[in-house]
Scaffold this motif. Structure first.
Motif, PDB file in Angstrom:
ATOM      1  N   VAL A 149       0.799  -1.092   0.112  1.00  0.00           N
ATOM      2  CA  VAL A 149       0.111   0.074  -0.006  1.00  0.00           C
ATOM      3  C   VAL A 149       0.853   1.263   0.079  1.00  0.00           C
ATOM      4  CG1 VAL A 149      -1.816   1.209   1.349  1.00  0.00           C
ATOM      5  CG2 VAL A 149      -1.836  -1.137   0.949  1.00  0.00           C
ATOM      6  N   GLY A 150       0.367   2.057  -0.830  1.00  0.00           N
ATOM      7  CA  GLY A 150       1.227   3.554  -0.758  1.00  0.00           C
ATOM      8  C   GLY A 150       0.350   4.693  -1.346  1.00  0.00           C
ATOM      9  N   PHE A 151       1.137   5.477  -1.928  1.00  0.00           N
ATOM     10  CA  PHE A 151       0.512   6.785  -2.319  1.00  0.00           C
ATOM     11  C   PHE A 151      -0.548   6.693  -3.447  1.00  0.00           C
ATOM     12  CE2 PHE A 151       0.458  10.525  -5.238  1.00  0.00           C
ATOM     13  CZ  PHE A 151       0.273  11.525  -4.423  1.00  0.00           C
ATOM     14  N   GLN A 152      -0.595   5.710  -4.410  1.00  0.00           N
ATOM     15  CA  GLN A 152      -1.634   5.245  -5.366  1.00  0.00           C
ATOM     16  C   GLN A 152      -2.964   4.695  -4.336  1.00  0.00           C
ATOM     17  OE1 GLN A 152       0.263   2.678  -8.007  1.00  0.00           O
ATOM     18  NE2 GLN A 152       0.458   4.246  -9.654  1.00  0.00           N
ATOM     19  N   GLU A 153      -2.681   4.211  -3.407  1.00  0.00           N
ATOM     20  CA  GLU A 153      -3.876   3.862  -2.632  1.00  0.00           C
ATOM     21  C   GLU A 153      -4.410   4.961  -1.725  1.00  0.00           C
ATOM     22  OE1 GLU A 153      -1.787   0.020  -4.139  1.00  0.00           O
ATOM     23  OE2 GLU A 153      -1.075   1.898  -2.828  1.00  0.00           O
ATOM     24  N   TRP A 154      -3.566   5.731  -1.459  1.00  0.00           N
ATOM     25  CA  TRP A 154      -4.256   6.863  -0.675  1.00  0.00           C
ATOM     26  C   TRP A 154      -4.926   7.814  -1.770  1.00  0.00           C
ATOM     27  CZ3 TRP A 154      -2.719  12.143  -2.160  1.00  0.00           C
ATOM     28  CH2 TRP A 154      -3.520  12.983  -1.317  1.00  0.00           C
ATOM     29  N   GLU A 155      -4.465   8.030  -2.884  1.00  0.00           N
ATOM     30  CA  GLU A 155      -5.184   8.827  -4.045  1.00  0.00           C
ATOM     31  C   GLU A 155      -6.581   7.880  -4.313  1.00  0.00           C
ATOM     32  OE1 GLU A 155      -2.458  11.038  -6.940  1.00  0.00           O
ATOM     33  OE2 GLU A 155      -2.177   8.964  -7.203  1.00  0.00           O
ATOM     34  N   ALA A 156      -6.574   6.864  -4.166  1.00  0.00           N
ATOM     35  CA  ALA A 156      -7.712   5.960  -4.532  1.00  0.00           C
ATOM     36  C   ALA A 156      -8.909   6.023  -3.752  1.00  0.00           C
ATOM     37  CB  ALA A 156      -7.554   4.517  -4.902  1.00  0.00           C
ATOM     38  N   LEU A 157      -8.528   6.523  -2.307  1.00  0.00           N
ATOM     39  CA  LEU A 157      -9.689   6.755  -1.323  1.00  0.00           C
ATOM     40  C   LEU A 157     -10.505   7.332  -1.764  1.00  0.00           C
ATOM     41  CD1 LEU A 157      -7.560   6.890   2.027  1.00  0.00           C
ATOM     42  CD2 LEU A 157      -8.786   4.824   1.345  1.00  0.00           C
ATOM     43  N   SER A 158     -11.998   7.085  -1.392  1.00  0.00           N
ATOM     44  CA  SER A 158     -13.170   7.953  -1.470  1.00  0.00           C
ATOM     45  C   SER A 158     -13.656   8.590  -0.080  1.00  0.00           C
ATOM     46  CB  SER A 158     -14.309   7.122  -2.174  1.00  0.00           C
ATOM     47  OG  SER A 158     -14.705   6.101  -1.390  1.00  0.00           O
ATOM     48  N   ASN A 159     -14.492   9.624  -0.276  1.00  0.00           N
ATOM     49  CA  ASN A 159     -15.057  10.210   0.923  1.00  0.00           C
ATOM     50  C   ASN A 159     -16.611   9.955   0.815  1.00  0.00           C
ATOM     51  OD1 ASN A 159     -12.884  12.288   0.390  1.00  0.00           O
ATOM     52  ND2 ASN A 159     -13.031  12.141   2.663  1.00  0.00           N
ATOM     53  N   PRO A 160     -17.009   9.106   1.678  1.00  0.00           N
ATOM     54  CA  PRO A 160     -16.400   8.151   2.795  1.00  0.00           C
ATOM     55  C   PRO A 160     -15.820   7.054   2.077  1.00  0.00           C
ATOM     56  CG  PRO A 160     -18.808   7.418   2.757  1.00  0.00           C
ATOM     57  CD  PRO A 160     -18.561   8.907   1.754  1.00  0.00           C
ATOM     58  N   ASP A 161     -15.305   6.184   2.854  1.00  0.00           N
ATOM     59  CA  ASP A 161     -14.567   5.040   2.436  1.00  0.00           C
ATOM     60  C   ASP A 161     -14.685   3.765   3.619  1.00  0.00           C
ATOM     61  OD1 ASP A 161     -13.528   3.100   0.598  1.00  0.00           O
ATOM     62  OD2 ASP A 161     -11.946   4.456  -0.209  1.00  0.00           O
ATOM     63  N   VAL A 162     -14.841   2.828   3.568  1.00  0.00           N
ATOM     64  CA  VAL A 162     -14.624   1.699   4.502  1.00  0.00           C
ATOM     65  C   VAL A 162     -13.790   0.690   4.142  1.00  0.00           C
ATOM     66  CG1 VAL A 162     -16.273   0.217   5.960  1.00  0.00           C
ATOM     67  CG2 VAL A 162     -17.182   2.454   5.150  1.00  0.00           C
ATOM     68  N   TYR A 163     -13.120  -0.040   5.114  1.00  0.00           N
ATOM     69  CA  TYR A 163     -12.285  -1.148   4.987  1.00  0.00           C
ATOM     70  C   TYR A 163     -12.659  -2.019   6.052  1.00  0.00           C
ATOM     71  CZ  TYR A 163      -9.360   0.556   1.146  1.00  0.00           C
ATOM     72  OH  TYR A 163      -9.004   1.299   0.027  1.00  0.00           O
ATOM     73  N   GLU A 164     -12.721  -3.204   5.778  1.00  0.00           N
ATOM     74  CA  GLU A 164     -13.016  -4.156   6.858  1.00  0.00           C
ATOM     75  C   GLU A 164     -11.774  -4.674   7.483  1.00  0.00           C
ATOM     76  OE1 GLU A 164     -15.764  -8.289   7.958  1.00  0.00           O
ATOM     77  OE2 GLU A 164     -15.708  -7.173   5.796  1.00  0.00           O
ATOM     78  N   LEU A 165     -11.132  -4.731   8.421  1.00  0.00           N
ATOM     79  CA  LEU A 165      -9.980  -5.325   8.870  1.00  0.00           C
ATOM     80  C   LEU A 165     -10.281  -6.736   9.767  1.00  0.00           C
ATOM     81  CD1 LEU A 165      -7.986  -2.244  10.285  1.00  0.00           C
ATOM     82  CD2 LEU A 165      -8.385  -2.793   7.997  1.00  0.00           C
ATOM     83  N   SER A 166      -9.659  -7.642   9.331  1.00  0.00           N
ATOM     84  CA  SER A 166      -9.913  -8.955   9.946  1.00  0.00           C
ATOM     85  C   SER A 166      -8.433  -9.433  10.435  1.00  0.00           C
ATOM     86  CB  SER A 166     -10.335 -10.141   9.098  1.00  0.00           C
ATOM     87  OG  SER A 166     -11.457  -9.707   8.289  1.00  0.00           O
ATOM     88  N   PHE A 167      -8.403  -9.998  11.768  1.00  0.00           N
ATOM     89  CA  PHE A 167      -7.297 -10.356  12.404  1.00  0.00           C
ATOM     90  C   PHE A 167      -7.740 -12.010  13.062  1.00  0.00           C
ATOM     91  CE2 PHE A 167      -7.794  -5.904  12.753  1.00  0.00           C
ATOM     92  CZ  PHE A 167      -6.604  -5.364  12.556  1.00  0.00           C
ATOM     93  N   THR A 168      -6.469 -12.654  12.973  1.00  0.00           N
ATOM     94  CA  THR A 168      -6.273 -14.011  13.347  1.00  0.00           C
ATOM     95  C   THR A 168      -5.083 -14.119  14.315  1.00  0.00           C
ATOM     96  OG1 THR A 168      -5.332 -14.959  11.503  1.00  0.00           O
ATOM     97  CG2 THR A 168      -7.800 -15.033  11.436  1.00  0.00           C
TER      98      THR A 168
END
Length: 180
Positions: A149-168
């Motif tokens: 993940v880097g600058f391009q992914e930052w540029e692709a964010l929208s307002n709003p945006d939602v990411y689901e984080l999963s942890f094991t």
């Protein structure tokens, strides 16, 4: 914990801490509340910036939860000065996590404070949680989970945006679940 829903704030009037949501942003916040309503949210943590907590207020009201404000979720300050080439300056901070401009905060330092909030949410006993913050800090947190993940992914964010984080115990992962 099952999941953390990482939310970027809705469309706002500006970048100042007290910048309010636009009319479209207010509508987006209602849509976001409907989108997250069935996710069994037990905790909400937000940047204290108005555009962040106003983004999640409709959900908090609908499910009857308080919003915990956390200064560690405020937007990362790139520099203490305004620069016409700020985008290029920002791009460089994804390549050099320790790069710190005068009056600003390095990517590593900003990431560290965001990771602290995530770890506290993971240890809270909540089934699912929502964390609301800002684009640069969110992209840095995603970079912490996946170095690609880097600058391009930052540029692709929208307002709003939602990411689901999963942890094991073995791994962590994320996926974008908001469809702009």
């Amino acid at each position: 914990m099952n999941a953390i829903y990482l939310v970027r704030h809705c469309q706002a009037e500006g970048q100042e801490p007290d910048a309010s949501l636009t009319a479209a942003g207010i509508e987006q916040a209602q849509q976001l509340a409907s989108f997250l309503a069935n996710k069994q949210i037990e905790g909400i943590i937000s940047s204290p910036y108005e555009r962040a907590y106003r983004t999640i207020s409709p959900l908090a009201d609908a499910i009857g939860l308080p919003i915990k404000m956390d200064e560690r979720l405020t937007e990362r300050i790139l520099s203490g000065q305004n620069h016409p080439d700020w985008r290029e300056m920002l791009r460089r901070t994804y390549e050099d996590m320790d790069l710190c401009y005068e009056g600003g905060e390095s990517s590593r330092t900003a990431t560290s404070r965001a990771v602290q909030v995530v770890n506290e949410a993971l240890n809270s006993g909540w089934k699912n949680a929502v964390i609301v913050s800002h684009g640069n800090l969110i992209s840095l947190l995603l970079k912490h989970l996946d170095r690609a993940v880097g600058f391009q992914e930052w540029e692709a964010l929208s307002n709003p945006d939602v990411y689901e984080l999963s942890f094991t115990d073995e791994a962590s992962s994320f996926k974008r679940i908001w469809k702009p």
